[in-house]
Structure formats: structure tokens, C-alpha cells
Write a protein that holds these residues in place. Structure first.
Motif, PDB file in Angstrom:
ATOM      1  N   ALA A  75      25.618 -43.494  12.910  1.00  0.00           N
ATOM      2  CA  ALA A  75      25.165 -43.168  11.555  1.00  0.00           C
ATOM      3  C   ALA A  75      26.217 -43.582  10.533  1.00  0.00           C
ATOM      4  O   ALA A  75      25.900 -44.146   9.481  1.00  0.00           O
ATOM      5  N   ARG A  76      27.465 -43.309  10.852  1.00  0.00           N
ATOM      6  CA  ARG A  76      28.557 -43.708   9.943  1.00  0.00           C
ATOM      7  C   ARG A  76      28.596 -45.227   9.791  1.00  0.00           C
ATOM      8  O   ARG A  76      28.682 -45.750   8.678  1.00  0.00           O
ATOM      9  N   ALA A  77      28.510 -45.939  10.907  1.00  0.00           N
ATOM     10  CA  ALA A  77      28.519 -47.408  10.856  1.00  0.00           C
ATOM     11  C   ALA A  77      27.309 -47.908  10.068  1.00  0.00           C
ATOM     12  O   ALA A  77      27.415 -48.854   9.282  1.00  0.00           O
ATOM     13  N   GLY A  78      26.169 -47.261  10.268  1.00  0.00           N
ATOM     14  CA  GLY A  78      24.955 -47.658   9.544  1.00  0.00           C
ATOM     15  C   GLY A  78      25.114 -47.448   8.046  1.00  0.00           C
ATOM     16  O   GLY A  78      24.695 -48.278   7.235  1.00  0.00           O
ATOM     17  N   ALA A  79      25.730 -46.337   7.675  1.00  0.00           N
ATOM     18  CA  ALA A  79      25.953 -46.067   6.245  1.00  0.00           C
ATOM     19  C   ALA A  79      26.878 -47.121   5.656  1.00  0.00           C
ATOM     20  O   ALA A  79      26.623 -47.663   4.571  1.00  0.00           O
ATOM     21  N   THR A  88      28.253 -38.135  -5.234  1.00  0.00           N
ATOM     22  CA  THR A  88      27.772 -38.340  -6.597  1.00  0.00           C
ATOM     23  C   THR A  88      28.377 -39.603  -7.192  1.00  0.00           C
ATOM     24  O   THR A  88      27.713 -40.347  -7.922  1.00  0.00           O
ATOM     25  N   GLU A  89      29.646 -39.874  -6.819  1.00  0.00           N
ATOM     26  CA  GLU A  89      30.294 -41.105  -7.256  1.00  0.00           C
ATOM     27  C   GLU A  89      29.548 -42.330  -6.681  1.00  0.00           C
ATOM     28  O   GLU A  89      29.294 -43.296  -7.398  1.00  0.00           O
ATOM     29  N   LEU A  90      29.178 -42.249  -5.417  1.00  0.00           N
ATOM     30  CA  LEU A  90      28.396 -43.355  -4.829  1.00  0.00           C
ATOM     31  C   LEU A  90      27.084 -43.517  -5.588  1.00  0.00           C
ATOM     32  O   LEU A  90      26.644 -44.630  -5.872  1.00  0.00           O
ATOM     33  N   ARG A 143      22.530 -56.151  -8.551  1.00  0.00           N
ATOM     34  CA  ARG A 143      23.671 -55.290  -8.891  1.00  0.00           C
ATOM     35  C   ARG A 143      23.839 -54.116  -7.935  1.00  0.00           C
ATOM     36  O   ARG A 143      24.827 -53.398  -7.973  1.00  0.00           O
ATOM     37  N   SER A 144      22.837 -53.918  -7.068  1.00  0.00           N
ATOM     38  CA  SER A 144      22.991 -52.857  -6.063  1.00  0.00           C
ATOM     39  C   SER A 144      23.867 -53.315  -4.890  1.00  0.00           C
ATOM     40  O   SER A 144      24.337 -52.504  -4.093  1.00  0.00           O
ATOM     41  N   VAL A 145      24.099 -54.605  -4.805  1.00  0.00           N
ATOM     42  CA  VAL A 145      24.917 -55.159  -3.716  1.00  0.00           C
ATOM     43  C   VAL A 145      26.383 -54.767  -3.927  1.00  0.00           C
ATOM     44  O   VAL A 145      26.874 -54.769  -5.054  1.00  0.00           O
ATOM     45  N   GLY A 146      27.059 -54.418  -2.817  1.00  0.00           N
ATOM     46  CA  GLY A 146      28.485 -54.118  -2.909  1.00  0.00           C
ATOM     47  C   GLY A 146      28.795 -52.637  -3.048  1.00  0.00           C
ATOM     48  O   GLY A 146      29.949 -52.265  -3.258  1.00  0.00           O
ATOM     49  N   HIS A 147      27.781 -51.796  -2.918  1.00  0.00           N
ATOM     50  CA  HIS A 147      27.975 -50.351  -3.007  1.00  0.00           C
ATOM     51  C   HIS A 147      27.325 -49.667  -1.808  1.00  0.00           C
ATOM     52  O   HIS A 147      26.200 -49.995  -1.449  1.00  0.00           O
ATOM     53  N   GLN A 148      28.034 -48.706  -1.246  1.00  0.00           N
ATOM     54  CA  GLN A 148      27.473 -47.958  -0.111  1.00  0.00           C
ATOM     55  C   GLN A 148      26.391 -46.998  -0.607  1.00  0.00           C
ATOM     56  O   GLN A 148      26.551 -46.344  -1.636  1.00  0.00           O
ATOM     57  N   ASP A 149      25.301 -46.938   0.148  1.00  0.00           N
ATOM     58  CA  ASP A 149      24.182 -46.093  -0.274  1.00  0.00           C
ATOM     59  C   ASP A 149      24.505 -44.600  -0.118  1.00  0.00           C
ATOM     60  O   ASP A 149      24.918 -44.164   0.943  1.00  0.00           O
TER      61      ASP A 149
END
Ligand code: ADP
Ligand code: MG
Length: 207
Positions: free
Chosen positions: A160-164, A28-30, A183-189
Motif C-alpha cells: 500500500a505504501r509503495a502504491g501510494a 492536508t498538505e498533499l 498539473r496533478s503530475v508530480g504530487h502524491q495522492d
């Protein structure tokens, strides 16, 4: 373990529900960074419903996947629930009356699930979605599937982890995060991260 059975599938769904419950604040934080802060609660609620006895206690793989898919579609609002729901419903269809699956069979089933996500969500690789974890996971699975289910699932979990993690520098082109543009850049999906858990828990239950 040489085959993926109904017991393996049940253990997988329970492990996935548990990991989502344990990590729902993190997810949820992500989602609060690039979305609307509901992905963790959404997915935990959906998978908790999916593993209730009425859904989990099924005699065969296809019915189990179908029930999980239906639970996710009906209990999870937003985008990810219906997409994960489609993943499991397509997986159910591909499973057919198979009593258990070897690595090649599970590959076909997982690919059918991914194709459902692609058909419904229309995301492409590097759009910063769950597809960016699922696609490399299945590529890694297939690359070592000949050596067996455990190796394939282990490779899929890691990929999958590396892809995330690799979604962090990407610009979102689908879903709510795409409204943010640069602004979506720099955050893990978040959805790619919940998909990493999906494949990591698969690796755990088959090894
Ligand atoms: P919502 O965005 O409706 O609040 P969630 O927060 O539960 O839904 O899920 C967001 C996640 O859904 C994103 O992190 C992304 O991985 C995934 N997603 C969004 N749109 C798509 C799409 N078109 N295809 C695949 N995955 C998507
Ligand atoms: Mg959200």
C-alpha cells in the motif's frame, strides 16, 4: 496472531485514527497541492468519531465495521469519507456473523470493501486515487495469505505504501485532482496515502 478478532479490529481502528490525527497536516498538505486542502482534517475527524465508544464498543466485527462506515459517511464531507465509509460498510456485510477471521476470511472482507470503493467511485488503477494503494495491498495480502495473517498484513502494508508513492508521477483522472490535468503530475495522492496508513496500521496490530 492466527486470527483477526473483534479486539484486533478495535485496535486497528484506534491505531488508524491515531495515525491520521498525527499525520493530518501532512495529508492536508498533499491535498493542498492537488485538491482543496481538507483530506487530513476530513479523515482525522471521521476516524476520531468512528472510535468514540458509541461506535467502537461493539460486540462483533460486522457491527463494528458498520458503525465505523456510518461514522465516516456522516462525519466526513467530500469524496473520501463516503468512499471509506462504503469500504467499511461492505466489509461489514461480507463479515456477516463471523466471530473472527483467518487470513482468507479477512481477504474476502477487504476485497468486498475495495469492491465497494470501485462501485461507488468508478476509479480504475492508475487514476491516482486510493484504489492505487488498496489494490496492490490486497494483491500482496493474497500472495502470502497462505502463510498466515501476520505475513499477509505486513505485505499489504508495504504494498500500500509503495502504491501510494507510485501515484506521484500519475495524472489524476478522478476526483478534484483531475480538474488540474497535467498539473496533478508530480504530487502524491492524499487518498492513496491515507490508504497506506490503513494497511500499515493493520500490519501493526496483527503482528
Ligand atoms: P475531496 O476531493 O472531496 O476534497 P478528500 O480530499 O477527502 O475529498 O479526498 C480526496 C481523495 O479521494 C483523493 O486523493 C483520492 O484518493 C480519492 N478519490 C477521489 N475520487 C475518487 C474516486 N472516484 N474513487 C476513488 N478514490 C477517489
Ligand atoms: Mg480534498
Amino acid at each position: 496472531m492466527s486470527s483477526f478478532s473483534i479486539d484486533t479490529a478495535k485496535a486497528w481502528m484506534q491505531a488508524y485514527a491515531q495515525v491520521l490525527e498525527e499525520n493530518k497536516e501532512y495529508l492536508t498538505e498533499l491535498d493542498s497541492a492537488i485538491g482543496d486542502a481538507d483530506h487530513g482534517t476530513n479523515m482525522a475527524r471521521g476516524m476520531n468519531a468512528a472510535v468514540e465508544p458509541a461506535n467502537l464498543d461493539q460486540p462483533d466485527l460486522a457491527t463494528l465495521f458498520k458503525k465505523v462506515g456510518l461514522a465516516l459517511v456522516s462525519k466526513v464531507g467530500g469524496t473520501a469519507g463516503p468512499l471509506y465509509g462504503t469500504f467499511f460498510m461492505r466489509a461489514a456485510k461480507e463479515t456477516g456473523d463471523a466471530g473472527s477471521l483467518d487470513a482468507a476470511g479477512l481477504s474476502r472482507v477487504l476485497h468486498a470493501g475495495l469492491q465497494g470503493v470501485l462501485d461507488r467511485g468508478k476509479a480504475e488503477l492508475q487514476d491516482k486515487t486510493m484504489v492505487d494503494a488498496m489494490t496492490p495491498a490486497l494483491e500482496a495480502f493474497d500472495a502470502v495469505a497462505a502463510t498466515g495473517l501476520t505475513a499477509a498484513a505486513t505485505a499489504a502494508g508495504k504494498a500500500a505504501r509503495a502504491g501510494a508513492e507510485a501515484t506521484t508521477p500519475l495524472l489524476a483522472r478522478k476526483g478534484r485532482a483531475s480538474y488540474l490535468g497535467e498539473r496533478s503530475v508530480g504530487h502524491q495522492d492524499p487518498g492513496a496515502t491515507s490508504s497506506a496508513y490503513l494497511f500499515e496500521t493493520l500490519a501493526k496490530v496483527v503482528s
